[in-house]
Write an enzyme that holds these catalytic residues in place. Structure first.
Site, PDB file in Angstrom:
ATOM      1  N   HIS A 196       0.830  -1.197   0.000  1.00 12.28           N
ATOM      2  CA  HIS A 196       0.000   0.000   0.000  1.00 12.28           C
ATOM      3  C   HIS A 196       0.865   1.248   0.000  1.00 12.28           C
ATOM      4  CE1 HIS A 196       0.894   0.846   4.242  1.00 12.28           C
ATOM      5  NE2 HIS A 196       0.721  -0.448   4.486  1.00 12.28           N
ATOM      6  N   CYS A 235       3.006  -4.870   6.675  1.00 11.94           N
ATOM      7  CA  CYS A 235       2.768  -4.596   5.262  1.00 11.94           C
ATOM      8  C   CYS A 235       4.006  -4.033   4.579  1.00 11.94           C
ATOM      9  CB  CYS A 235       1.616  -3.607   5.115  1.00 11.94           C
ATOM     10  SG  CYS A 235       0.018  -4.248   5.668  1.00 11.94           S
TER      11      CYS A 235
END
Length: 209
Positions: free
Chosen positions: A169, A185
């Site tokens: 992301h 992440c």
């Protein structure tokens, strides 16, 4: 969540092997940056659990181009490789005409790092964010929900992976790129995740090493 705006460093963009993003598409995009002094009031981010300071080592100098055949058996639907050691994300298109190399943030510890093969299962522009149960346990003061916008920890775009809670992301806090700064992440500059989002598709193979 605080309404403080994220501190943005001055950045110099450059392409390895090409000077134009829309020009030679086979050229990887690499972005270097020079950070301004960090305002201590800006260090509270729902993406991180430790301060991100100018003294935290970056890893931009370790970038190198890679060959997809060393990691994948095919390029059907394209391929994404996230290298947590060099803190870089590589992308190859199905016809091999496009190759990109992006600096990334990576998980803060080995315990938060997951490696292996998965796929893109969902793609969202303007993602919402909710902390995982373990994040809420460690940080009960964090909000239960953050909508799309400049304070969202997932930045402008998110590629959801086949593992629960794992994504590639963007981030509005550009200090984190090139550092160990996430809860699991892989983070990219917003302009880079926007480009990768345009290349990606559901079912694309992803390898984290």
């Amino acid at each position: 969540m605080s309404n403080n705006k994220f501190l943005r460093p001055d950045r110099r963009g450059f392409l390895v092997g090409s000077a134009a993003l829309g020009g030679l598409l086979a050229a990887p995009a690499v972005l270097a940056q020079t950070a301004r002094p960090v305002d201590p009031s800006m260090t509270n981010s729902t993406e991180i659990e430790t301060d991100v300071r100018d003294t935290t080592p970056r890893n931009i100098s370790s970038f190198r181009t890679l060959q997809w055949r060393d990691y994948f058996s095919h390029l059907r639907r394209g391929a994404i490789l996230a290298d947590t050691d060099s803190r870089a994300v590589h992308y190859w298109s199905e016809d091999e005409s496009i190759y990109r190399l992006y600096p990334s943030s990576v998980p803060m510890s080995d315990e938060l790092t997951r490696r292996g093969s998965t796929t893109v299962t969902r793609m969202v522009e303007g993602p919402e964010w909710r902390p995982t149960p373990s994040m809420r346990e460690r940080n009960p003061e964090w909000p239960a929900y953050v909508g799309p916008g400049p304070e969202n920890p997932l930045g402008s775009h998110a590629l959801y992976l086949g593992w629960q809670y794992y994504r590639i992301h963007g981030t509005h806090d550009t200090r984190k790129i090139g550092r160990r700064s996430s809860n699991g992440c892989i983070g990219l500059y917003n302009e880079h995740i926007a480009e990768l989002y345009g290349f990606a598709q559901i079912g694309m193979q992803v390898l984290l090493i």
